[in-house]
Design a protein around this motif. Sequence first.
Motif, PDB file in Angstrom:
ATOM      1  N   TYR A   1      85.544 100.227 -19.230  1.00  0.00           N
ATOM      2  CA  TYR A   1      84.600 100.064 -20.340  1.00  0.00           C
ATOM      3  C   TYR A   1      83.205  99.735 -19.805  1.00  0.00           C
ATOM      4  CZ  TYR A   1      82.743  98.208 -24.763  1.00  0.00           C
ATOM      5  OH  TYR A   1      81.979  97.967 -25.884  1.00  0.00           O
ATOM      6  N   GLU A   2      83.155  98.797 -18.880  1.00  0.00           N
ATOM      7  CA  GLU A   2      81.866  98.400 -18.301  1.00  0.00           C
ATOM      8  C   GLU A   2      81.273  99.529 -17.456  1.00  0.00           C
ATOM      9  OE1 GLU A   2      82.908  94.883 -16.206  1.00  0.00           O
ATOM     10  OE2 GLU A   2      83.169  93.676 -18.037  1.00  0.00           O
ATOM     11  N   HIS A   3      82.137 100.256 -16.735  1.00  0.00           N
ATOM     12  CA  HIS A   3      81.658 101.361 -15.899  1.00  0.00           C
ATOM     13  C   HIS A   3      81.005 102.450 -16.743  1.00  0.00           C
ATOM     14  CE1 HIS A   3      81.557 104.570 -12.920  1.00  0.00           C
ATOM     15  NE2 HIS A   3      82.242 105.332 -13.766  1.00  0.00           N
ATOM     16  N   TYR A   4      81.702 102.886 -17.789  1.00  0.00           N
ATOM     17  CA  TYR A   4      81.156 103.965 -18.615  1.00  0.00           C
ATOM     18  C   TYR A   4      79.919 103.507 -19.385  1.00  0.00           C
ATOM     19  CZ  TYR A   4      85.389 106.608 -17.560  1.00  0.00           C
ATOM     20  OH  TYR A   4      86.396 107.282 -16.914  1.00  0.00           O
ATOM     21  N   ALA A   5      79.851 102.218 -19.704  1.00  0.00           N
ATOM     22  CA  ALA A   5      78.642 101.700 -20.347  1.00  0.00           C
ATOM     23  C   ALA A   5      77.458 101.765 -19.385  1.00  0.00           C
ATOM     24  CB  ALA A   5      78.877 100.264 -20.808  1.00  0.00           C
ATOM     25  N   ARG A   6      77.709 101.447 -18.107  1.00  0.00           N
ATOM     26  CA  ARG A   6      76.627 101.467 -17.107  1.00  0.00           C
ATOM     27  C   ARG A   6      76.111 102.873 -16.855  1.00  0.00           C
ATOM     28  NH1 ARG A   6      79.877  97.825 -14.286  1.00  0.00           N
ATOM     29  NH2 ARG A   6      80.573  99.529 -12.924  1.00  0.00           N
ATOM     30  N   VAL A   7      77.041 103.840 -16.759  1.00  0.00           N
ATOM     31  CA  VAL A   7      76.619 105.206 -16.407  1.00  0.00           C
ATOM     32  C   VAL A   7      76.220 106.022 -17.630  1.00  0.00           C
ATOM     33  CG1 VAL A   7      78.079 105.179 -14.356  1.00  0.00           C
ATOM     34  CG2 VAL A   7      78.982 106.153 -16.488  1.00  0.00           C
ATOM     35  N   GLY A   8      76.392 105.456 -18.816  1.00  0.00           N
ATOM     36  CA  GLY A   8      75.957 106.141 -20.026  1.00  0.00           C
ATOM     37  C   GLY A   8      76.886 107.236 -20.517  1.00  0.00           C
ATOM     38  N   ASP A   9      78.162 107.181 -20.134  1.00  0.00           N
ATOM     39  CA  ASP A   9      79.138 108.173 -20.604  1.00  0.00           C
ATOM     40  C   ASP A   9      79.722 107.674 -21.927  1.00  0.00           C
ATOM     41  OD1 ASP A   9      81.302 109.878 -21.051  1.00  0.00           O
ATOM     42  OD2 ASP A   9      81.735 110.096 -18.912  1.00  0.00           O
ATOM     43  N   ARG A  10      79.068 108.050 -23.014  1.00  0.00           N
ATOM     44  CA  ARG A  10      79.434 107.493 -24.313  1.00  0.00           C
ATOM     45  C   ARG A  10      80.810 107.951 -24.787  1.00  0.00           C
ATOM     46  NH1 ARG A  10      76.099 104.692 -27.133  1.00  0.00           N
ATOM     47  NH2 ARG A  10      77.171 105.233 -29.078  1.00  0.00           N
ATOM     48  N   GLN A  11      81.171 109.187 -24.463  1.00  0.00           N
ATOM     49  CA  GLN A  11      82.470 109.677 -24.925  1.00  0.00           C
ATOM     50  C   GLN A  11      83.609 108.883 -24.300  1.00  0.00           C
ATOM     51  OE1 GLN A  11      83.884 113.603 -23.685  1.00  0.00           O
ATOM     52  NE2 GLN A  11      84.552 113.997 -25.784  1.00  0.00           N
TER      53      GLN A  11
ATOM     54  N   GLU B   1      87.134 102.029 -25.474  1.00  0.00           N
ATOM     55  CA  GLU B   1      87.017 101.046 -26.556  1.00  0.00           C
ATOM     56  C   GLU B   1      88.192 101.174 -27.522  1.00  0.00           C
ATOM     57  OE1 GLU B   1      83.371  99.521 -29.276  1.00  0.00           O
ATOM     58  OE2 GLU B   1      83.917 101.622 -29.549  1.00  0.00           O
ATOM     59  N   GLU B   2      88.548 102.402 -27.864  1.00  0.00           N
ATOM     60  CA  GLU B   2      89.660 102.622 -28.790  1.00  0.00           C
ATOM     61  C   GLU B   2      90.995 102.225 -28.157  1.00  0.00           C
ATOM     62  OE1 GLU B   2      89.347 106.684 -29.961  1.00  0.00           O
ATOM     63  OE2 GLU B   2      87.612 106.340 -31.271  1.00  0.00           O
ATOM     64  N   GLU B   3      91.140 102.477 -26.850  1.00  0.00           N
ATOM     65  CA  GLU B   3      92.390 102.093 -26.187  1.00  0.00           C
ATOM     66  C   GLU B   3      92.506 100.573 -26.090  1.00  0.00           C
ATOM     67  OE1 GLU B   3      95.095 103.173 -22.241  1.00  0.00           O
ATOM     68  OE2 GLU B   3      93.203 104.223 -22.601  1.00  0.00           O
ATOM     69  N   LEU B   4      91.388  99.908 -25.813  1.00  0.00           N
ATOM     70  CA  LEU B   4      91.393  98.444 -25.793  1.00  0.00           C
ATOM     71  C   LEU B   4      91.746  97.884 -27.167  1.00  0.00           C
ATOM     72  CD1 LEU B   4      88.382  97.251 -23.604  1.00  0.00           C
ATOM     73  CD2 LEU B   4      90.723  96.387 -23.491  1.00  0.00           C
TER      74      LEU B   4
END
Length: 261
Positions: free
Chosen positions: A78-88, A94-97
């Motif tokens: 979650y934090e990784h994709y937030a940092r790199v801007g991969d919204r999908q 987020e949904e899996e969490l």
Amino acid sequence: MPRMLLIFPLVGIPLIPLVVPQGVFSTLHAQSAPPGSPKSPDKSANDGKPPPPASDVELVERLHAARKEYENSLKALYEHYARVGDRQRWKWVEEELLGYHLLFKPSYNLDVKDVPPATLKAEVNIPAANELYRAAMEYKGKGFGTEYILNQRRAEILLREILEKYPNSDKIADVAYQLGDIYESRAFRQYDRAARYFERAYQWMKGGRTDARLRAAILYDRYLNDRTKAIELYREHIAHDTDPDRIRQAERRLAELTGKK
């Protein structure tokens, strides 16, 4: 009469009834045993009693570790994709969490990484623990539907963090009471867990005057079918509480259970 089994479905596939004639299983079992296979253990060697069950401690410890690793891996993604801007992918995680926190996760053994021992003492005022408690109470009992369940889970996580990080905090008895209330709620309905935490609430705060004993007694009485434990706690509640209404409630139920008016 034929025996009815159900094959559990894969996604999108309806349940398929499978009819198996009575007696087929025993016949197949007898045919499948290879020559020289060991016979069933002789119960007479153990006074006619089945052997005691093996301990589940190691398995439950592994389960707790796997749950924690899974959750931490999702948080890291979650934090990784937030940092790199991969919204999908961020949304997927987020949904899996969300699904993980909504998932029913019972405590298979309350003594394994769940309920701390009764010997803890609520002694020290710890500001960090106080802050966690305030944050938990901001969530507890709030919302409706799915949001209510999520808020109960959020409160649970924060309260359990207090017990893990600050076991000598002077708030642990309050934490135990709130956890008992959460586990009894419709978000969990884990009554054995709730009863144990209500017990810890008065064990960790000697002289406390809450209804923790009474609530534990009611759980053992109504949901856990442990009449002996319920009677014990009703008697203790009568001896320790000072609230007249709660005492009368305990006395009435104790009289019903013991047949003494």
